[in-house]
Design an enzyme around this catalytic site. Structure first.
Site, PDB file in Angstrom:
ATOM      1  N   GLU A 149       0.846  -1.198   0.000  1.00 33.70           N
ATOM      2  CA  GLU A 149       0.000   0.000   0.000  1.00 33.70           C
ATOM      3  C   GLU A 149       0.879   1.245   0.000  1.00 33.70           C
ATOM      4  O   GLU A 149       1.763   1.394   0.861  1.00 33.70           O
ATOM      5  CB  GLU A 149      -0.915   0.032   1.229  1.00 33.70           C
ATOM      6  CG  GLU A 149      -1.757   1.300   1.325  1.00 33.70           C
ATOM      7  CD  GLU A 149      -2.616   1.344   2.588  1.00 33.70           C
ATOM      8  OE1 GLU A 149      -3.072   0.264   3.009  1.00 33.70           O
ATOM      9  OE2 GLU A 149      -2.813   2.440   3.146  1.00 33.70           O
ATOM     10  N   ASP A 151       0.440   5.263   0.168  1.00 32.29           N
ATOM     11  CA  ASP A 151      -0.443   6.405   0.399  1.00 32.29           C
ATOM     12  C   ASP A 151       0.206   7.636  -0.228  1.00 32.29           C
ATOM     13  O   ASP A 151       1.160   8.198   0.323  1.00 32.29           O
ATOM     14  CB  ASP A 151      -0.658   6.618   1.902  1.00 32.29           C
ATOM     15  CG  ASP A 151      -1.357   5.432   2.555  1.00 32.29           C
ATOM     16  OD1 ASP A 151      -2.132   4.756   1.858  1.00 32.29           O
ATOM     17  OD2 ASP A 151      -1.102   5.180   3.737  1.00 32.29           O
ATOM     18  N   GLU A 154      -2.518  11.347   2.515  1.00 36.23           N
ATOM     19  CA  GLU A 154      -3.597  11.273   3.487  1.00 36.23           C
ATOM     20  C   GLU A 154      -3.586  12.618   4.208  1.00 36.23           C
ATOM     21  O   GLU A 154      -2.613  12.963   4.873  1.00 36.23           O
ATOM     22  CB  GLU A 154      -3.385  10.139   4.482  1.00 36.23           C
ATOM     23  CG  GLU A 154      -3.524   8.757   3.878  1.00 36.23           C
ATOM     24  CD  GLU A 154      -3.260   7.665   4.883  1.00 36.23           C
ATOM     25  OE1 GLU A 154      -4.185   6.891   5.176  1.00 36.23           O
ATOM     26  OE2 GLU A 154      -2.118   7.593   5.382  1.00 36.23           O
TER      27      GLU A 154
END
Length: 296
Positions: A149, A151, A154
């Site tokens: 994952e 990101d 965020e």
């Protein structure tokens, strides 16, 4: 030679590229020769969401209840809304309905950027732009990796930062990594910002509030490293040790404290006593999402 990522990138390149005559955009601040990949790009100029490209109907994940009605495309932009709306699904009680847009196809390497304006509610909501694997597909060149994952951004998380010893403000931008790997005994373990901060935790303290205007959030994922950019400026870099799996591209509005709490390493639970309609509905706005691969 790692053939799996190479073949994956080439297949998407052949199947998903827009015609060369339509190539009018380039990554912000990232040098090199690039080819836009249509399967992971959208200007949101059409009358409705392109469901051949994007999935909006998604079953709940833990405390996250997704509602396709919370995604609206109009006036050349995508709006993803979170609403206070207590309801029950499958015997589980939820207090908010959220929104998610995710690609049908998967990708691994390339440059990904989106122009986003954050939502008005802080704290409690996290507008995010990210890529994640499904936990099933593997890369034989990286047999220990079971989940990847990245990101890209965020925002507005308002979380307690263990190194800064305080809760972060709205201008604290997270650019984190998450993965699961198999240890020497074959046990699957998480590596995350709190457990492996030197590799997985990155942030940028912006001189502006992401709720006030649009900014461009991007990241290049290559076999060697992951580099984050905001408004064309490099803000973080990590070694790419585990992020080599096919990943779905997603834009989401998710809950954060005080509306949720963490229960164990990978589980989040609602906090009923903290639920409130104050500040809802609240909406993140996406001007575009664009994705490229480097030309050979």
């Amino acid at each position: 030679m790692r053939l799996f990522p190479l073949l994956t990138s080439l297949s998407y390149l052949l199947l998903s590229l827009v015609p060369a005559t339509a190539q009018k955009v380039v990554p912000h601040g990232v040098p090199g020769s690039w080819q836009l990949v249509n399967a992971f790009s959208d200007e949101f100029n059409g009358p409705k969401i392109d469901t051949q490209k994007w999935e909006t109907h998604t079953r709940p994940w833990g405390e996250r209840s997704w509602d396709p009605d919370n995604l609206v495309q109009k006036n050349g932009k995508l709006f993803i809304t979170a609403r206070y709306e207590p309801h029950t699904l499958g015997g589980t009680e939820y207090f908010y309905k959220l929104g998610i847009l995710q690609s049908h196809k998967k990708t691994t390497y390339g440059y990904f950027e989106a122009r986003i304006k954050g939502c008005s509610r802080f704290p409690g909501l996290c507008p995010a732009f990210w890529l994640y694997s499904n936990g099933r597909e593997r890369n034989p060149d990286y047999p220990r990796v079971t989940y990847s994952e990245v990101d890209i951004v965020e925002m507005l998380q308002g979380l307690y930062h263990p190194e800064l010893h305080k809760f972060t403000g709205p201008n604290f931008i997270d650019c984190n990594l998450h993965t699961r790997i198999l240890d020497e005994n074959g046990k699957e373990i998480w590596q995350r910002p709190n457990s492996l901060p030197e590799l997985c935790r990155n942030h940028y303290i912006a001189p502006w509030d992401p709720r006030d205007d649009f900014h461009i959030y991007g990241a290049e994922i290559s076999p060697e490293k992951i580099v984050w950019y905001i408004d064309g400026k490099k803000v973080a870099e990590s070694e790419n040790r585990y992020w080599h799996l096919p990943m779905t591209l997603a834009l989401t509005m998710e809950l954060r404290p005080p509306f949720i709490d963490w229960a164990g390493e990978a589980t989040r639970v609602p906090v009923p006593e903290a639920t409130t309609p104050d500040g809802f509905p609240t909406t993140m706005t996406i001007d575009y999402v664009r994705s490229w691969v480097r030309k050979p």
